[in-house]
Design an enzyme around this catalytic site. Structure first.
Site, mmCIF file in Angstrom:
data_model
loop_
_atom_site.group_PDB
_atom_site.id
_atom_site.type_symbol
_atom_site.label_atom_id
_atom_site.label_comp_id
_atom_site.label_asym_id
_atom_site.label_seq_id
_atom_site.Cartn_x
_atom_site.Cartn_y
_atom_site.Cartn_z
ATOM 1 N N ASP A 1 44.479 42.193 39.314
ATOM 2 C CA ASP A 1 44.653 41.831 37.753
ATOM 3 C C ASP A 1 43.660 42.352 36.848
ATOM 4 O OD1 ASP A 1 46.374 39.909 38.788
ATOM 5 O OD2 ASP A 1 44.643 38.739 39.417
ATOM 6 N N LYS B 1 45.912 46.928 35.090
ATOM 7 C CA LYS B 1 46.775 48.415 35.672
ATOM 8 C C LYS B 1 47.928 48.413 34.664
ATOM 9 C CE LYS B 1 46.942 46.717 39.801
ATOM 10 N NZ LYS B 1 45.905 45.728 39.801
ATOM 11 N N LYS C 1 48.613 48.063 31.517
ATOM 12 C CA LYS C 1 48.439 48.556 30.251
ATOM 13 C C LYS C 1 48.133 50.165 30.345
ATOM 14 C CE LYS C 1 45.767 48.439 26.241
ATOM 15 N NZ LYS C 1 44.932 47.422 25.157
ATOM 16 N N GLY D 1 51.445 41.522 39.619
ATOM 17 C CA GLY D 1 51.787 40.805 38.439
ATOM 18 C C GLY D 1 51.180 41.965 37.297
ATOM 19 N N HIS D 2 51.832 42.972 36.981
ATOM 20 C CA HIS D 2 51.436 44.021 35.912
ATOM 21 C C HIS D 2 52.123 43.790 34.629
ATOM 22 C CE1 HIS D 2 50.966 46.948 39.426
ATOM 23 N NE2 HIS D 2 49.994 45.786 39.560
ATOM 24 N N ARG E 1 58.953 46.067 64.030
ATOM 25 C CA ARG E 1 59.999 47.074 64.143
ATOM 26 C C ARG E 1 61.514 46.272 64.421
ATOM 27 N NH1 ARG E 1 57.063 50.348 68.115
ATOM 28 N NH2 ARG E 1 56.189 48.289 68.267
ATOM 29 N N GLN F 1 47.777 45.493 43.297
ATOM 30 C CA GLN F 1 46.540 44.422 43.651
ATOM 31 C C GLN F 1 45.163 45.029 43.590
ATOM 32 O OE1 GLN F 1 49.409 45.035 46.218
ATOM 33 N NE2 GLN F 1 50.220 43.328 45.078
ATOM 34 N N THR G 1 45.561 41.276 50.840
ATOM 35 C CA THR G 1 47.046 41.368 51.158
ATOM 36 C C THR G 1 47.451 42.252 52.386
ATOM 37 O OG1 THR G 1 48.951 41.759 50.060
ATOM 38 C CG2 THR G 1 47.061 43.451 49.640
ATOM 39 N N THR H 1 49.751 35.958 37.048
ATOM 40 C CA THR H 1 50.998 36.358 36.433
ATOM 41 C C THR H 1 52.141 36.071 37.214
ATOM 42 O OG1 THR H 1 49.720 38.222 35.693
ATOM 43 C CG2 THR H 1 52.116 38.503 35.303
ATOM 44 N N ASP I 1 36.855 42.763 25.387
ATOM 45 C CA ASP I 1 36.864 41.552 24.096
ATOM 46 C C ASP I 1 36.656 40.135 24.692
ATOM 47 O OD1 ASP I 1 39.657 42.191 25.472
ATOM 48 O OD2 ASP I 1 40.170 40.798 24.262
HETATM 49 P P1 IMP Z 1 49.854 37.906 49.537
HETATM 50 O O1 IMP Z 1 49.582 39.455 49.000
HETATM 51 O O2 IMP Z 1 50.780 37.269 48.723
HETATM 52 O O3 IMP Z 1 49.741 38.050 51.160
HETATM 53 O O4 IMP Z 1 48.212 37.378 49.120
HETATM 54 C C1 IMP Z 1 47.145 37.647 49.615
HETATM 55 C C2 IMP Z 1 45.805 37.464 49.003
HETATM 56 O O5 IMP Z 1 46.098 38.656 47.828
HETATM 57 C C3 IMP Z 1 45.770 36.404 48.152
HETATM 58 O O6 IMP Z 1 44.370 35.866 47.760
HETATM 59 C C4 IMP Z 1 46.607 36.504 46.589
HETATM 60 O O7 IMP Z 1 45.994 35.723 45.648
HETATM 61 C C5 IMP Z 1 46.131 37.949 46.439
HETATM 62 N N1 IMP Z 1 47.030 38.668 45.567
HETATM 63 C C6 IMP Z 1 48.137 39.339 45.948
HETATM 64 N N2 IMP Z 1 48.557 40.066 45.097
HETATM 65 C C7 IMP Z 1 47.972 40.027 44.036
HETATM 66 C C8 IMP Z 1 47.820 40.678 42.816
HETATM 67 O O8 IMP Z 1 48.643 41.354 42.386
HETATM 68 N N3 IMP Z 1 46.862 40.205 41.864
HETATM 69 C C9 IMP Z 1 45.632 39.369 42.299
HETATM 70 N N4 IMP Z 1 45.598 39.019 43.583
HETATM 71 C C10 IMP Z 1 46.740 39.152 44.519
#
Ligand code: IMP
Length: 434
Positions: free
Chosen positions: A15, A18, A20, A42-43, A146, A228, A243, A303, A337
């Site tokens: 978050d 990225k 933008k 969530g971009h 696999r 991420q 993740t 997001t 900002d």
């Molecule tokens: P997962 O990727 O859904 O398995 O989540 C694992 C961890 O990564 C958790 O703490 C999520 O909140 C975090 N996470 C996964 N994707 C994002 C992202 O795009 N932004 C922020 N945190 C993320």
């Protein structure tokens, strides 16, 4: 300076803004490629007051002529992708086989992955990871195992797909019943659903790794869009609160099927403070009025999941580590900002551990680390209309300069509000892509 390829990675816990940065740089590129993660991302991109929240489709779709690629390293949820494509089409953004290619070797997120993700988390209770419940971890686990994995290319062979889904669901049903006491899933219904996805997506599915290697050989410009943030990297982040993929620039080669030398110029995106969603250590967290101030002003709600994000001060020690790992050459600073209005701002410059100062960053000791802070003067002015460095208040300029010093890289891009045009460009980051 001609920059060649570009890789954009997050240097915190995701978050960072990225979307933008990718949108801005994509205008100068031929390809924009996602190489890791899946619909957990969530971009956000804001264009002319319209906000687009992208989960799977690369943020290059807003630039005409760009080929967007979902690489083999992504875990691909066809339901989310189709919903996103349809949402974009309804809003006048063209997405079709000319502008979007999906790797036949990417792995498919199935309904049982989402279910396993949620049930696992519920079983872990207080020890849960706080995942996005998008089935990411279970899908990558099946990729490594696999035998239970389904790749995107298999979606287009209806007969073989039905047979495989029937076989896998029979075993998944046993697992779900034994581990969680769950009732069975309907294999035939799942097969019907996924055969239909295959039919719809077939014109976009191809060998994207070969496509990208051809592009590399032809000297075309590729932008690799990280998902991420580095502190969530499965190997180098705050394991196990991470993740399940390699999200740093180190993940580009295996996740896109290109040689490591194709990574090019690495842009590290940082937020002017820090946020984190989900569980895990976060040394600079401000579980107080300051954290609340940052959350409100920065609209720090997920997001993908809508969850309130944990907020805190900028951790320069962590960001330096992340920048070194990915070989970052330029920083892109977002949400500056949001800090406006604070009397003073703090930056973590290092950690104290067991009575001494920690010499090397180590993501495994964060729970015991104590932050060493430097306090800098804040600024009151609204900076969202600033378009040049000189327009910024002196205290904001000093803050940016201190971050550059601590992270040992120049800031080439500063975002001062979500809107596409609200940025300060420094040096030749964007021009260099021409
Ligand atoms: P997962 O990727 O859904 O398995 O989540 C694992 C961890 O990564 C958790 O703490 C999520 O909140 C975090 N996470 C996964 N994707 C994002 C992202 O795009 N932004 C922020 N945190 C993320």
């Amino acid at each position: 300076m001609a920059l060649g390829n570009v890789t954009v990675v997050g240097l915190q816990w995701g978050d960072e803004g990225k979307g933008k940065v990718v949108d801005a740089l994509a205008a100068k590129c031929d390809y924009v490629v996602r190489y890791c993660g899946g619909a957990n991302a969530g971009h956000s991109v804001s264009i002319g007051g319209q906000k687009f929240a992208m989960h799977l489709i690369p943020c290059g779709v807003f630039n005409r002529g760009v080929v967007n690629v979902i690489g083999n390293g992504v875990v691909f949820d066809p339901a989310v992708a189709i919903q996103e494509i349809d949402g974009l089409l309804q809003r006048g953004v063209k997405v079709g086989p000319d502008s979007l290619r999906i790797s036949s070797a990417a792995h498919v997120v199935m309904p049982y992955h989402r279910r396993q993700d949620a049930l696992n988390e519920a079983m872990l209770g207080g020890g849960k990871i706080g995942t996005t419940a998008r089935g990411i971890g279970p899908c990558y686990a099946d990729k490594a195992a696999r035998w239970p994995a389904i790749r995107v290319g298999e979606l287009t062979d209806a007969e073989a797909l039905r047979e495989k889904i029937t076989r896998i669901v029979a075993i998944k049903n046993k697992l779900l019943a034994a581990l969680y006491g769950e009732g069975p899933m309907d294999a035939a219904a799942i097969a019907d659903e996924y055969v239909a996805y295959g039919r719809r997506l077939a014109p976009m599915i191809c060998n994207t790794a070969a496509l990208l290697r051809r592009a590399v050989a032809a000297g075309e410009k590729i932008l690799f869009e990280g998902g991420q943030g580095t502190m969530l990297d499965v190997d180098h982040g705050t394991y196990p609160f991470v993740t399940s993929s390699s999200v740093s620039a180190c993940g580009v080669a295996p996740g896109a099927g290109v040689p490591p030398s194709a990574v090019g110029h690495v842009v590290g995106v940082i937020k002017a403070y820090t946020s984190r969603v989900g569980a895990g250590p976060f040394p600079t967290e401000q579980d107080n009025d300051t954290g609340e101030y940052l959350r409100k002003r920065g609209n720090e709600y997920g997001t993908t999941t809508g969850r309130p994000r944990r907020c805190g001060w900028f951790d320069a020690f962590a960001v330096r580590y992340a920048a070194d790992l990915s070989g970052v050459s330029t920083l892109a600073l977002s949400l500056l900002d949001v800090l406006s209005g604070l009397e003073e701002v703090r930056v973590c410059t290092g950690y104290r551990l067991d009575g001494g100062k920690l010499a090397e960053y180590d993501p495994t000791v964060l729970a015991r680390a104590e932050c060493i802070y430097q306090t800098l003067p804040g600024w009151k002015d609204d900076i969202s209309a600033c378009r040049r460095m000189e327009d910024l208040p002196a205290a904001a300029r000093a803050y940016v300069a201190r971050l550059e010093e601590l992270v040992a890289r120049p800031v080439g891009f500063i975002s001062v509000s979500p809107e596409r045009t609200a940025s300060i460009l420094r040096g030749d980051l964007v021009e260099g892509l021409a």
